[in-house]
Write a protein that holds these residues in place. Structure first.
Motif, short mmCIF file in Angstrom:
data_model
loop_
_atom_site.label_atom_id
_atom_site.label_comp_id
_atom_site.label_asym_id
_atom_site.label_seq_id
_atom_site.Cartn_x
_atom_site.Cartn_y
_atom_site.Cartn_z
N PRO A 100 72.44 -45.68 69.72
CA PRO A 100 73.45 -45.24 70.81
C PRO A 100 73.06 -43.67 70.67
O PRO A 100 73.69 -43.24 71.70
N LEU A 101 72.76 -43.41 69.73
CA LEU A 101 72.36 -41.64 69.85
C LEU A 101 71.72 -40.80 70.61
O LEU A 101 72.28 -40.36 71.47
N VAL A 102 70.82 -42.37 70.78
CA VAL A 102 69.79 -42.01 72.87
C VAL A 102 70.92 -41.52 73.80
O VAL A 102 71.60 -41.01 74.78
N GLY A 103 72.34 -42.40 73.51
CA GLY A 103 73.63 -42.40 74.67
C GLY A 103 74.85 -41.27 74.80
O GLY A 103 74.81 -41.17 75.66
N VAL A 104 74.37 -41.15 73.53
CA VAL A 104 74.92 -39.46 73.16
C VAL A 104 74.76 -38.47 73.40
O VAL A 104 75.44 -38.02 74.55
N GLY A 111 78.97 -43.33 63.16
CA GLY A 111 79.46 -41.74 62.02
C GLY A 111 77.92 -41.21 61.84
O GLY A 111 77.38 -40.48 61.18
N PHE A 112 76.66 -42.02 63.72
CA PHE A 112 75.14 -40.90 63.70
C PHE A 112 74.16 -41.53 62.74
O PHE A 112 73.30 -41.24 62.24
N GLY A 132 78.84 -41.58 76.92
CA GLY A 132 78.26 -40.93 75.26
C GLY A 132 79.89 -40.44 74.14
O GLY A 132 79.13 -41.09 73.17
N ASP A 133 80.34 -41.09 74.54
CA ASP A 133 81.94 -41.75 73.57
C ASP A 133 81.99 -42.52 73.26
O ASP A 133 82.22 -43.03 72.17
N SER A 134 81.27 -43.13 74.50
CA SER A 134 81.34 -45.10 73.65
C SER A 134 79.93 -45.39 72.68
O SER A 134 80.14 -45.85 71.52
N CYS A 135 79.36 -44.62 73.53
CA CYS A 135 77.87 -44.46 72.75
C CYS A 135 78.30 -43.85 71.22
O CYS A 135 77.64 -44.10 69.78
#
Length: 107
Positions: free
Chosen positions: A34-38, A28-29, A19-22
Motif C-alpha cells: 500500500p505504500l506504493v499507492g500512498v 502504520g506503514f 493515497g489516504d486510503s492506501c
C-alpha cells in the motif's frame, strides 16, 4: 482557460483520497504494497495541483482541494471503513463545504 484545467482539481482530490486510503491499508506503514499507492496517489495529487496553480490563484485552489479531499475522505471512511456518522461530523463537513464555497465566491 479550458474546462480541462478545472478538472485537474477533482482528479487531484481523487488521487489524494486514493493515497489516504492506501495509507489506511498500510497499517502504520507496516504493509509495503500500500505504500506504493500512498506515493503514487500523493505524487499525482501534488503534480496535478501544481499544474492547476499555473492558471488559478493558490488560496481558492488549495481551499477547494483540501475541502473536497476532507469531505470525500470522510465519505470513503464511512463507506469502506465503516466509520460512524453523527450530527457533529455532518455539521463539520457542511461547514467545510460552505467555507470552501464562500472562498470560491470571493475570487
Amino acid at each position: 482557460m479550458e474546462i480541462g484545467q478545472f478538472l485537474l482539481i477533482p482528479v487531484a482530490v481523487i488521487c489524494e483520497v486514493f493515497g489516504d486510503s492506501c495509507m489506511k491499508l498500510s497499517n502504520g506503514f507496516q504493509r509495503k504494497l500500500p505504500l506504493v499507492g500512498v506515493v503514487l496517489g500523493y505524487g499525482a495529487a501534488f503534480y496535478l495541483i501544481s499544474l492547476t496553480l499555473q492558471w488559478l490563484p493558490l488560496g481558492p485552489v488549495y481551499a477547494v482541494w483540501t475541502g473536497l479531499g476532507i469531505a470525500l475522505t470522510a465519505v470513503v471512511g464511512v463507506l469502506l471503513w465503516h466509520e460512524k456518522v453523527n450530527a457533529k461530523k455532518v455539521v463539520g463537513l457542511v461547514a467545510i463545504i460552505v467555507g470552501v464555497a464562500l472562498l470560491k465566491l470571493g475570487v
